[in-house]
Enzyme design. Structure first.
Site, PDB file in Angstrom:
ATOM      1  N   ILE A  88       0.862  -1.181   0.000  1.00 46.63           N
ATOM      2  CA  ILE A  88       0.000   0.000   0.000  1.00 46.63           C
ATOM      3  C   ILE A  88       0.892   1.223   0.000  1.00 46.63           C
ATOM      4  CG2 ILE A  88      -1.868   1.218   1.163  1.00 46.63           C
ATOM      5  CD1 ILE A  88      -2.577  -1.616   0.173  1.00 46.63           C
ATOM      6  N   LYS A  92       2.024  10.547  -2.229  1.00 46.94           N
ATOM      7  CA  LYS A  92       3.180  11.316  -1.766  1.00 46.94           C
ATOM      8  C   LYS A  92       4.501  10.705  -2.220  1.00 46.94           C
ATOM      9  CE  LYS A  92       0.728  13.224   2.218  1.00 46.94           C
ATOM     10  NZ  LYS A  92      -0.596  12.773   1.750  1.00 46.94           N
ATOM     11  N   LYS A 104       8.386   5.907   0.939  1.00 43.44           N
ATOM     12  CA  LYS A 104       7.405   5.033   0.286  1.00 43.44           C
ATOM     13  C   LYS A 104       7.798   4.761  -1.167  1.00 43.44           C
ATOM     14  CE  LYS A 104       4.007   3.637   1.852  1.00 43.44           C
ATOM     15  NZ  LYS A 104       3.737   2.349   2.552  1.00 43.44           N
ATOM     16  N   ASN A 130      -5.584  10.423   0.142  1.00 41.04           N
ATOM     17  CA  ASN A 130      -6.094  10.406   1.509  1.00 41.04           C
ATOM     18  C   ASN A 130      -7.413   9.643   1.596  1.00 41.04           C
ATOM     19  OD1 ASN A 130      -4.281  12.617   2.972  1.00 41.04           O
ATOM     20  ND2 ASN A 130      -4.724  13.309   0.894  1.00 41.04           N
ATOM     21  N   LEU A 132     -10.741   9.116   3.667  1.00 38.63           N
ATOM     22  CA  LEU A 132     -11.583   9.807   4.652  1.00 38.63           C
ATOM     23  C   LEU A 132     -11.919   8.904   5.820  1.00 38.63           C
ATOM     24  CD1 LEU A 132     -14.003  11.566   2.144  1.00 38.63           C
ATOM     25  CD2 LEU A 132     -12.264  12.685   3.541  1.00 38.63           C
ATOM     26  N   GLU A 225       5.504  19.569   3.436  1.00 43.13           N
ATOM     27  CA  GLU A 225       4.142  19.521   2.902  1.00 43.13           C
ATOM     28  C   GLU A 225       4.054  20.207   1.546  1.00 43.13           C
ATOM     29  OE1 GLU A 225      -0.011  19.591   5.218  1.00 43.13           O
ATOM     30  OE2 GLU A 225       1.086  21.476   5.328  1.00 43.13           O
TER      31      GLU A 225
END
Length: 309
Positions: A88, A92, A104, A130, A132, A225
């Site tokens: 997984i 990013k 990753k 992302n 939720l 970020e």
């Protein structure tokens, strides 16, 4: 894990669940678990994923957990002839600007390298944005802030993210694992990115408040970020799959000697500084564009904390 067991037991009372606590870097434990339970498929989701937390003070632990951990569970899967191994990953990992994303991407590269020598185990990687309601998701944070009367904190007025629900993410990961032939990086169709500030405004209205009652406060981008995320690197292309929401990315070739050179670096007997981690990541992940490095510092034997091989 306790909450997970409680939830599964309530939803599926007859389903056997075997909870095992351990470190994904513990090869002895991994061998014991895989030899005892003989799984057909491994979904590898164990990762440190909080970007600012992993960017400063914890960069070396992020690399060790996310990369060495991936290598050890993937290698154990090969030894025990697990049929499918699904990593997984995250959006990013594409043109990463932070240690978490670069770690990753390096984990993806490890799986690609192992696929070359794997006789039985098929490695698939799934990238998405992302989810939720998942751990660390922005919605529970906003809900807590609204319950306290605000302010709701957003880092930047233009920051955007891809979002999907937990059922969507799970279904697409299962689809990808069933159609993989080995070595693919599946990219999930996340739709259009959403501005975080719009999500905050929607939640404030959903709870029956106005922005005058619960104000939004912009706090500035955090270390590592991005304003926006991507699902494909600049030099990647994609091809279609039978599933309309899944595409396969063609990533750059992984060096033949990646594992041989990477393992001694990950297993050295000292803790690397954040500065060293970011410096070395540029060697392993050329597309990584991390924060500006701090000046080299002197150490007692007269050396500097430059790249370690």
């Amino acid at each position: 894990m306790y909450r997970l067991i409680e939830d599964i037991s309530e939803r599926f009372p007859g389903l056997p669940v075997v909870p095992i606590v351990g470190d994904v870097k513990d090869s002895l434990l991994l061998d014991r678990v895989l030899s005892l339970h003989r799984p057909h498929i491994v979904f590898h989701a164990a990762a440190y994923k909080h970007v600012p937390l992993m960017e400063e003070l914890n960069a070396w632990q992020a690399l060790r957990n996310n990369v060495l951990g991936t290598y050890r569970i993937a290698n154990a899967a090969m030894r025990h002839q697990v049929r499918h191994f699904v990593l997984i990953s995250t959006d990013k990992a594409v043109n990463p600007t932070n240690v978490m994303g670069a770690s990753k991407r390096l984990a993806e590269m490890v799986c690609s390298a192992l696929q070359r020598t794997s006789e039985r185990t098929q490695f698939e990687t799934v990238r998405f944005g992302n989810v939720l309601g998942s751990a660390g998701s922005v919605i529970p944070k906003f809900q807590q802030q609204i319950a306290k009367g605000g302010p709701v904190t957003v880092t930047h007025p233009e920051i955007t993210r891809f979002f999907m629900t937990i059922p969507e993410a799970v279904q697409l990961v299962l689809q990808a694992s069933s159609m993989g032939q080995g070595g693919e990086i599946f990219v999930l169709d996340m739709g259009q990115p959403m501005r975080i500030v719009d999500l905050a405004r929607d939640l404030i209205r959903l709870y029956g408040y106005t922005e005058e009652q619960v104000r939004i406060e912009f706090t500035g981008l955090r270390p590592g970020e991005k304003l926006y995320e991507e699902l494909l690197a600049d030099d990647e292309t994609t091809s279609r799959t039978p599933h309309p929401k899944l595409r396969v990315a063609r990533a750059r070739e992984v060096p033949e000697n990646l594992i041989d050179e990477l393992l001694p670096w990950l297993m050295q007997r000292r803790i690397l500084s954040d500065n060293e981690v970011r410096r070395d990541l540029r060697r392993w992940v050329p597309e990584y564009q991390g924060a500006a490095l701090a000046p080299l510092r002197s150490v007692p034997d007269g050396r500097s904390d430059s790249m370690v091989g």
